[in-house]
Write a protein that holds these residues in place. Structure first.
Motif, PDB file in Angstrom:
ATOM      1  N   MET A 118       0.863  -1.215   0.012  1.00  0.00           N
ATOM      2  CA  MET A 118       0.081   0.140  -0.021  1.00  0.00           C
ATOM      3  C   MET A 118       0.858   1.204  -0.114  1.00  0.00           C
ATOM      4  SD  MET A 118      -3.397   0.820   2.603  1.00  0.00           S
ATOM      5  CE  MET A 118      -2.360   0.595   3.920  1.00  0.00           C
ATOM      6  N   CYS A 119       0.423   2.195  -0.869  1.00  0.00           N
ATOM      7  CA  CYS A 119       1.136   3.282  -0.838  1.00  0.00           C
ATOM      8  C   CYS A 119       0.777   4.505   0.159  1.00  0.00           C
ATOM      9  CB  CYS A 119       1.155   4.070  -2.401  1.00  0.00           C
ATOM     10  SG  CYS A 119       2.108   3.260  -3.679  1.00  0.00           S
ATOM     11  N   ILE A 120       1.889   5.301   0.458  1.00  0.00           N
ATOM     12  CA  ILE A 120       1.788   6.228   1.300  1.00  0.00           C
ATOM     13  C   ILE A 120       0.984   7.349   0.605  1.00  0.00           C
ATOM     14  CG2 ILE A 120       2.618   8.412   2.632  1.00  0.00           C
ATOM     15  CD1 ILE A 120       5.240   6.436   2.869  1.00  0.00           C
ATOM     16  N   SER A 121      -0.137   7.973   1.433  1.00  0.00           N
ATOM     17  CA  SER A 121      -0.990   8.782   0.873  1.00  0.00           C
ATOM     18  C   SER A 121      -1.062   9.964   1.979  1.00  0.00           C
ATOM     19  CB  SER A 121      -2.535   8.620   0.573  1.00  0.00           C
ATOM     20  OG  SER A 121      -2.950   8.021   1.732  1.00  0.00           O
ATOM     21  N   VAL A 122      -1.505  11.282   1.633  1.00  0.00           N
ATOM     22  CA  VAL A 122      -1.438  12.586   2.354  1.00  0.00           C
ATOM     23  C   VAL A 122      -2.780  12.791   2.355  1.00  0.00           C
ATOM     24  CG1 VAL A 122      -0.494  14.893   2.437  1.00  0.00           C
ATOM     25  CG2 VAL A 122       0.659  13.092   1.494  1.00  0.00           C
ATOM     26  N   GLN A 123      -3.093  13.488   3.738  1.00  0.00           N
ATOM     27  CA  GLN A 123      -4.441  14.426   3.894  1.00  0.00           C
ATOM     28  C   GLN A 123      -4.092  15.491   4.759  1.00  0.00           C
ATOM     29  OE1 GLN A 123      -7.248  12.159   6.415  1.00  0.00           O
ATOM     30  NE2 GLN A 123      -6.171  12.453   8.252  1.00  0.00           N
ATOM     31  N   TYR A 124      -5.071  16.512   4.916  1.00  0.00           N
ATOM     32  CA  TYR A 124      -4.762  17.584   5.500  1.00  0.00           C
ATOM     33  C   TYR A 124      -5.748  17.757   6.651  1.00  0.00           C
ATOM     34  CZ  TYR A 124      -1.681  19.247   1.731  1.00  0.00           C
ATOM     35  OH  TYR A 124      -0.866  19.375   0.975  1.00  0.00           O
TER      36      TYR A 124
ATOM     37  N   GLN B 179     -11.247  18.558   2.829  1.00  0.00           N
ATOM     38  CA  GLN B 179     -10.844  18.022   3.972  1.00  0.00           C
ATOM     39  C   GLN B 179     -11.667  19.278   5.235  1.00  0.00           C
ATOM     40  OE1 GLN B 179      -9.926  15.425   5.572  1.00  0.00           O
ATOM     41  NE2 GLN B 179      -9.249  14.122   3.830  1.00  0.00           N
ATOM     42  N   GLN B 180     -11.125  20.366   4.890  1.00  0.00           N
ATOM     43  CA  GLN B 180     -11.253  21.647   5.847  1.00  0.00           C
ATOM     44  C   GLN B 180     -12.890  21.693   5.924  1.00  0.00           C
ATOM     45  OE1 GLN B 180      -9.344  24.950   4.089  1.00  0.00           O
ATOM     46  NE2 GLN B 180      -8.203  25.015   5.968  1.00  0.00           N
ATOM     47  N   ARG B 181     -13.424  21.739   5.030  1.00  0.00           N
ATOM     48  CA  ARG B 181     -15.069  21.771   5.039  1.00  0.00           C
ATOM     49  C   ARG B 181     -15.546  20.733   5.918  1.00  0.00           C
ATOM     50  NH1 ARG B 181     -16.332  22.946  -0.956  1.00  0.00           N
ATOM     51  NH2 ARG B 181     -15.846  25.222  -0.888  1.00  0.00           N
TER      52      ARG B 181
END
Ligand SMILES: [Zn+2]
Length: 83
Positions: free
Chosen positions: A1-7, A71-73
């Motif tokens: 599984m690859c690394i993903s990014v979230q805020y 993500q912010q919403r």
């Protein structure tokens, strides 16, 4: 599984690295260059070798930085529901 990014807004960010989901969380306040720098710092802590620019997964694939507005919403909605 690859690394993903979230805020996530900085005040809700507890742990930047989720090993189970291979997920790196960055403060949503950070803008492009700063977000990339923070991402590289986390990857460095995980002992994943990085090229001179960009950010790379442990498998060598580049990690993209996604737009962070949805993500912010979602986080704001959670705050309203909890109040
Ligand atoms: Zn990968």
């Amino acid at each position: 599984m690859c690394i993903s990014v979230q805020y996530t807004p900085r005040d809700q960010l507890e742990e930047p690295w989720d090993a189970e989901r291979q997920l790196i969380t960055l403060p949503s306040e950070l803008h492009e260059d700063f977000a990339l720098r923070a991402l590289r710092a986390v990857l460095h802590q995980l002992d994943i070798p990085q090229a001179e620019s960009g950010a790379r997964c442990w498998c060598g694939e580049p990690i993209g930085l996604l737009p962070r507005i949805p993500q912010q919403r979602r986080s704001e909605q959670v705050i309203h529901l909890g109040a």
